[in-house]
Design an enzyme around this catalytic site. Structure first.
Site, PDB file in Angstrom:
ATOM      1  N   ASP A  52       0.640  -1.180   0.140  1.00  0.00           N
ATOM      2  CA  ASP A  52      -0.148   0.016  -0.069  1.00  0.00           C
ATOM      3  C   ASP A  52       0.980   1.140   0.102  1.00  0.00           C
ATOM      4  O   ASP A  52       0.516   2.411  -0.468  1.00  0.00           O
ATOM      5  CB  ASP A  52      -0.897  -0.041   1.025  1.00  0.00           C
ATOM      6  CG  ASP A  52      -0.169  -0.245   2.657  1.00  0.00           C
ATOM      7  OD1 ASP A  52       0.995  -0.361   2.640  1.00  0.00           O
ATOM      8  OD2 ASP A  52      -0.747  -0.281   3.425  1.00  0.00           O
ATOM      9  N   HIS A  53       2.107   0.939   0.613  1.00  0.00           N
ATOM     10  CA  HIS A  53       2.975   2.407   0.625  1.00  0.00           C
ATOM     11  C   HIS A  53       3.682   2.993  -0.615  1.00  0.00           C
ATOM     12  O   HIS A  53       3.736   4.079  -0.437  1.00  0.00           O
ATOM     13  CB  HIS A  53       4.045   2.388   1.844  1.00  0.00           C
ATOM     14  CG  HIS A  53       3.416   2.409   3.220  1.00  0.00           C
ATOM     15  ND1 HIS A  53       2.360   1.579   3.686  1.00  0.00           N
ATOM     16  CD2 HIS A  53       3.507   3.357   4.157  1.00  0.00           C
ATOM     17  CE1 HIS A  53       2.075   1.980   4.853  1.00  0.00           C
ATOM     18  NE2 HIS A  53       2.933   2.794   5.141  1.00  0.00           N
ATOM     19  N   ARG A  96      -0.999  12.360  10.320  1.00  0.00           N
ATOM     20  CA  ARG A  96       0.322  12.902  10.478  1.00  0.00           C
ATOM     21  C   ARG A  96       0.585  14.116   9.638  1.00  0.00           C
ATOM     22  O   ARG A  96      -0.004  14.050   8.638  1.00  0.00           O
ATOM     23  CB  ARG A  96       1.303  11.889  10.096  1.00  0.00           C
ATOM     24  CG  ARG A  96       2.027  11.497  11.088  1.00  0.00           C
ATOM     25  CD  ARG A  96       2.881  10.236  10.965  1.00  0.00           C
ATOM     26  NE  ARG A  96       2.623   9.532  12.427  1.00  0.00           N
ATOM     27  CZ  ARG A  96       3.139   8.093  12.497  1.00  0.00           C
ATOM     28  NH1 ARG A  96       3.565   7.516  11.496  1.00  0.00           N
ATOM     29  NH2 ARG A  96       2.509   7.676  13.516  1.00  0.00           N
ATOM     30  N   ASP A 119       3.689  -1.240  11.626  1.00  0.00           N
ATOM     31  CA  ASP A 119       3.040   0.139  11.060  1.00  0.00           C
ATOM     32  C   ASP A 119       2.555   0.936  12.318  1.00  0.00           C
ATOM     33  O   ASP A 119       1.552   0.186  13.182  1.00  0.00           O
ATOM     34  CB  ASP A 119       2.070   0.025  10.265  1.00  0.00           C
ATOM     35  CG  ASP A 119       1.726   1.373   9.636  1.00  0.00           C
ATOM     36  OD1 ASP A 119       2.514   1.671   8.483  1.00  0.00           O
ATOM     37  OD2 ASP A 119       0.939   1.985  10.092  1.00  0.00           O
ATOM     38  N   ARG A 151       8.995   2.721  11.492  1.00  0.00           N
ATOM     39  CA  ARG A 151      10.177   2.388  10.543  1.00  0.00           C
ATOM     40  C   ARG A 151      11.460   2.116  11.364  1.00  0.00           C
ATOM     41  O   ARG A 151      11.932   3.165  12.006  1.00  0.00           O
ATOM     42  CB  ARG A 151      10.279   3.473   9.414  1.00  0.00           C
ATOM     43  CG  ARG A 151      10.891   4.687   9.788  1.00  0.00           C
ATOM     44  CD  ARG A 151      10.593   5.648   8.620  1.00  0.00           C
ATOM     45  NE  ARG A 151       9.109   6.299   8.482  1.00  0.00           N
ATOM     46  CZ  ARG A 151       8.654   7.308   7.975  1.00  0.00           C
ATOM     47  NH1 ARG A 151       9.562   8.084   7.866  1.00  0.00           N
ATOM     48  NH2 ARG A 151       7.544   7.488   7.979  1.00  0.00           N
ATOM     49  N   SER A 172       6.535   7.249  13.254  1.00  0.00           N
ATOM     50  CA  SER A 172       6.447   5.827  12.722  1.00  0.00           C
ATOM     51  C   SER A 172       6.979   4.502  13.360  1.00  0.00           C
ATOM     52  O   SER A 172       7.773   4.849  14.183  1.00  0.00           O
ATOM     53  CB  SER A 172       6.852   5.784  11.331  1.00  0.00           C
ATOM     54  OG  SER A 172       8.005   5.753  11.143  1.00  0.00           O
TER      55      SER A 172
HETATM   56  C1  MIC Z   1       3.415   6.373   8.516  1.00  0.00           C
HETATM   57  O1  MIC Z   1       2.402   6.795   8.400  1.00  0.00           O
HETATM   58  O2  MIC Z   1       4.468   6.973   8.937  1.00  0.00           O
HETATM   59  C2  MIC Z   1       3.818   4.992   8.047  1.00  0.00           C
HETATM   60  C3  MIC Z   1       4.822   5.105   6.796  1.00  0.00           C
HETATM   61  O3  MIC Z   1       2.814   4.182   7.632  1.00  0.00           O
HETATM   62  C4  MIC Z   1       4.942   4.311   9.085  1.00  0.00           C
HETATM   63  C5  MIC Z   1       5.560   3.079   8.656  1.00  0.00           C
HETATM   64  C6  MIC Z   1       6.607   3.508   7.693  1.00  0.00           C
HETATM   65  O4  MIC Z   1       7.422   4.378   7.672  1.00  0.00           O
HETATM   66  O5  MIC Z   1       6.633   2.439   6.757  1.00  0.00           O
HETATM   67  C7  MIC Z   1       4.246   3.804  10.411  1.00  0.00           C
HETATM   68  O6  MIC Z   1       3.266   4.938  10.703  1.00  0.00           O
HETATM   69  O7  MIC Z   1       4.571   3.074  11.056  1.00  0.00           O
HETATM   70 FE1  SF4 Z   2      -0.392   4.714   5.253  1.00  0.00          FE
HETATM   71 FE2  SF4 Z   2       0.679   5.497   7.312  1.00  0.00          FE
HETATM   72 FE3  SF4 Z   2      -0.623   7.068   6.032  1.00  0.00          FE
HETATM   73 FE4  SF4 Z   2      -1.816   5.024   7.085  1.00  0.00          FE
HETATM   74  S1  SF4 Z   2      -0.679   6.754   8.167  1.00  0.00           S
HETATM   75  S2  SF4 Z   2      -2.355   5.682   5.008  1.00  0.00           S
HETATM   76  S3  SF4 Z   2      -0.434   3.352   6.834  1.00  0.00           S
HETATM   77  S4  SF4 Z   2       1.098   5.973   5.383  1.00  0.00           S
END
Ligand code: MIC
Ligand code: SF4
Length: 755
Positions: free
Chosen positions: A97-98, A450, A162, A647, A645
């Site tokens: 999805d990312h 976010r 995640d 990550r 996140s």
């Molecule tokens: C995000 O919303 O920051 C992400 C991308 O979904 C991350 C995970 C990632 O960095 O791949 C998260 O929230 O954990």
């Molecule tokens: Fe994707 Fe993270 Fe955004 Fe949710 S918050 S849509 S998991 S990038």
């Protein structure tokens, strides 16, 4: 082979085990239990002997499921390959999805992503098949929406790589975001260890109505708790207000719990969850949940005397809650819409909105899209369409197919919106936005979760504000933050338009969901013959080498590569957007290390003075150069370092480039664990004021490492360039077992030793 699905048999077994374990716990504790405790203790690895002390003891838990998304799954699976397992020990799924870039619309964006990410998808697909993991192809939906529709269930426990995994708390699941190394433990048959969370009770009274949406509950809560108020706590919602929030609305509130830092957030089982379970073809699980309601709700004494059970109780009256907008740059800067016009003037925010975006895992359910469409319809009846670009990302194939059948897609097209792929898209910087080059100040409004600088479009000058989907659509009509689009008449050319609140949308579609799971690929019965594809010489994938163990010596006079001032989220440490393509290649992605971190000495982001040559260069280049010279180094953070996140690249990169310790005023939960698991030392300043003692050019010694012990402070000596010295005290959060991670070089090395 065990099923990947959360079958009724699996759920039944989990309820039986929970019941047995709670009998043991009730004997031990002899007091009523909250819902969180029921699910948590129901999943203890050893209910008889586990030390229970919220906020202090680590508990070993047995989660029922693991979920991985493509951007983090690569590193998680690369680590899992080193663990020496034949199959994942618990039901696990991977979701693509990312990595889909939003440009022109769903079909073409997915097609382009499949081409661009070919080798990564092939790796994830073959690795899933090899190790018995369910694989959701690109375009099938956002991990948390797909999990909610298919795998989450009340009273279950899940971890996901995640931070928004707590989305499943909307369906009564204890679901927590973790780094890949934690996922590898559970997939390898070991327990998940986590600090036993403290409990925050959120008492909901009144009823949602008018423009106020579930999103406003969590926006308000983020304001109250701030971005670190939920750290190492679980937020448990309770009270009569819960009933006025649909299951997917509840998921909105638990999803964004990531923004106040909670381990997870959870709602008690109720009729709204039952409705959702039945609508998503899980009637048998709803029956089981009905029969086990006592396990899925708190004991009655909890609601009667919440103060006795929660460390903190927050009251939110839904009837008087106003719609909010939060931002820019942080999710806890909340204002009711009515206060925005004044705030715009006072802070000189650009009032004109350049784009409005609806979607993300937080707000892309059928109900969300319906409410958003209702506003669009009303505006069109009054003769206006979206007056700025409006982008919509549905959460899943199922949502997409259903809104298509129900004519909602057509509404958006008529309204002038662009419907993007069922994916993260602009929420994670996958947004090609040529018209606003880096540095151009502009304002966007979205329903995401976010809003750190540069998050959506890579442009730190973009001010990102968050609101509910219906409010975002209302702003797409207003086109400016200068009017309150839900209360004021909106001037449109020569007339004025007044929008009335959207009607309560059906929480599940009247005609039922259109079921679509074309995007799912089950693993074969036997995976051993499948070859995992990692092309040699790839710049996107790189097999991992285990990190070297600690050599047993103190760290002496190490240079400081970076001292961060203010917010230093994982988006500052390891930005996403264009860097997402290197998530499976540790060496390449390390070139983004600390690119967004604001240098405490110069105020400049991403750059600092080389401690030996004095040249000003990117932090990541400094780190790489020190590594080439065979030197270790440390970095320094401010408050809530690593917020955001899950990550683990933000921990693996400094480790890979020779970092050994991060010293900060405080850390965010997932990131602190990630650092520990990768063999680094996260050190908290005992006196936060000591942060100021760390000067440019300092050499840092970390002493007494042989005697590192739980609860024992660590002595750090700062040798300043002028020859003077300071001694500062730090503390760490390792327990006895976790110290082995540091000594062995990483938690993975310890795991490999056990195999
Ligand atoms: C995000 O919303 O920051 C992400 C991308 O979904 C991350 C995970 C990632 O960095 O791949 C998260 O929230 O954990
Ligand atoms: Fe994707 Fe993270 Fe955004 Fe949710 S918050 S849509 S998991 S990038």
């Amino acid at each position: 082979m065990a099923a990947i699905e959360s079958t009724p048999e699996l759920v039944k077994g989990i309820y039986e085990r929970t019941r047995r374990q709670l009998a043991v716990i009730r004997k031990r504790l002899a007091r009523p239990l909250t819902l969180t405790e029921k699910v948590l203790f129901g999943h203890l690895d050893d209910a008889e002997h586990a030390e229970l002390d919220a906020g202090k003891a680590y508990v070993a838990l047995r989660p029922d499921r693991v979920a991985l998304q493509d951007a983090t799954a690569q590193m998680a699976l690369l680590q899992f390959m080193l663990a020496g397992m034949d199959r994942a020990a618990v039901p696990t799924t991977v979701h693509c999805d990312h990595l889909i870039i939003a440009r022109s619309g769903a079909a073409s964006d997915v097609a382009r992503a499949i081409e661009m990410n070919k080798e990564v998808y092939a790796f994830l697909e073959t690795c899933s098949a090899r190790y018995g993991v369910g694989f959701w192809k690109p375009g099938s939906g956002i991990i948390h929406q797909v999990v909610l529709e298919n795998y989450a269930f009340p009273g279950g426990m899940m971890i996901g790589t995640d931070s928004h995994t707590p989305n499943a708390g909307g369906l009564g699941m204890f679901a927590s975001g973790v780094g890949g190394a934690d996922a590898v433990d559970v997939m390898s048959g070991f327990p998940w260890e986590v600090l036993q969370p403290k409990l925050i009770g959120v008492h909901l009274t009144g009823k949602l109505s008018g423009w106020t949406a579930p999103k406003d509950v969590i926006l308000k809560l983020c304001e109250i708790l701030t971005v670190k108020g939920g750290t190492n706590a679980v937020v448990e919602f309770f009270g009569p207000g819960c009933d006025s929030i649909s299951c997917t609305g509840k998921a909105t509130a638990t999803n964004m719990g990531a923004e106040h830092g909670a381990t997870t957030s959870i709602f008690p089982y109720d009729r709204r969850m039952e409705v959702y379970l039945r609508a998503t073809r899980r009637g048998a699980i709803a029956d089981l949940a009905n029969a086990n309601r006592d396990l899925l709700t708190a004991d009655p004494e909890v609601a009667a005397h919440p103060d006795r059970f929660f460390q903190r109780v927050v009251e939110i009256d839904l009837s008087s809650l106003e719609p909010h907008l939060v931002g820019p740059h942080t999710p806890d800067l909340a204002r009711p819409l009515s206060k925005m016009p004044a705030a715009v003037k006072e802070n000189k925010y650009p009032a004109k909105i350049s784009a409005a975006l609806v979607g993300s895992c937080t707000n892309s359910s059928y109900e969300d899209i319906s409410r958003a469409a209702a506003v669009a319809k009303e505006a069109m009846a009054a003769g206006v369409k979206a007056r700025i670009p409006l982008l919509i990302t549905p959460g899943s194939e199922q949502v997409y197919a259903t809104i298509e059948r129900d004519g909602l897609l057509q509404v958006f097209h008529d309204f002038g919106a662009t419907v993007l792929a069922n994916a993260c898209g602009p929420c994670i910087g996958q947004w090609q936005r040529e018209e606003f080059p880096k540095g151009t100040p502009n304002t966007i409004v979205n329903s995401f979760n976010r809003n750190f600088p540069a998050r959506n479009d890579g442009n730190p000058a973009t001010l990102s504000f968050i609101a509910s989907p219906e409010v975002v659509v209302a702003y797409s009509v207003a086109g400016t933050l200068d009017v309150n689009p839900v209360a004021d008449a909106i001037p449109v050319n020569d007339h004025k338009v007044r929008l009335s609140p959207p009607p309560a949308a059906p929480e599940v579609p009247e005609k039922g969901f259109v079921f679509k799971a074309d995007g799912y690929e089950a693993p074969p019965q036997e995976g051993a013959a499948v070859k995992v594809q990692v092309p040699s010489g790839s710049d996107r994938l790189q097999l991992l080498e285990p990190f070297a163990p600690w050599d047993g010596n103190d760290f002496v006079e190490l240079p400081v590569v970076m001292k961060a001032k203010g917010k230093c989220t994982t988006d500052h440490i390891s930005p996403a957007g264009p860097w997402l393509k290197f998530r499976g290649h540790l060496d390449n992605i390390s070139n983004n290390l600390f690119l967004g971190a604001v240098n405490a000495f110069s105020g400049e982001a991403g750059k600092g003075k080389h401690p030996i040559t004095g040249e000003v260069m990117e932090f990541t280049k400094i780190a790489r150069d020190l590594k080439a010279r065979g030197m270790h180094w440390v970095a320094v953070g401010d408050e809530n370092y690593g917020e955001g996140s899950s990550r683990e690249h933000a921990a693996m990169e400094p480790r890979h480039l020779g970092g050994v310790a991060i010293i900060a005023r405080s850390f965010a939960r997932i990131h602190e664990t990630n650092l520990k698991k990768q063999g680094l030392l996260p050190l908290h300043l005992v006196d936060p004021k000591d942060y100021d003692k760390i000067r440019e050019g300092d050499r840092v010694s970390i002493t007494g490492l042989k005697d590192l012990a739980p609860g024992k402070p660590v002595k750090v000596i700062l040798a300043h360039a002028d020859g003077s010295k300071d001694e500062i005290a730090c503390r760490h959060s390792f327990n006895a077992e976790q110290l082995a991670w540091f000594r062995a070089g990483s938690a993975l090395n310890v795991l490999r030793g056990k195999k």
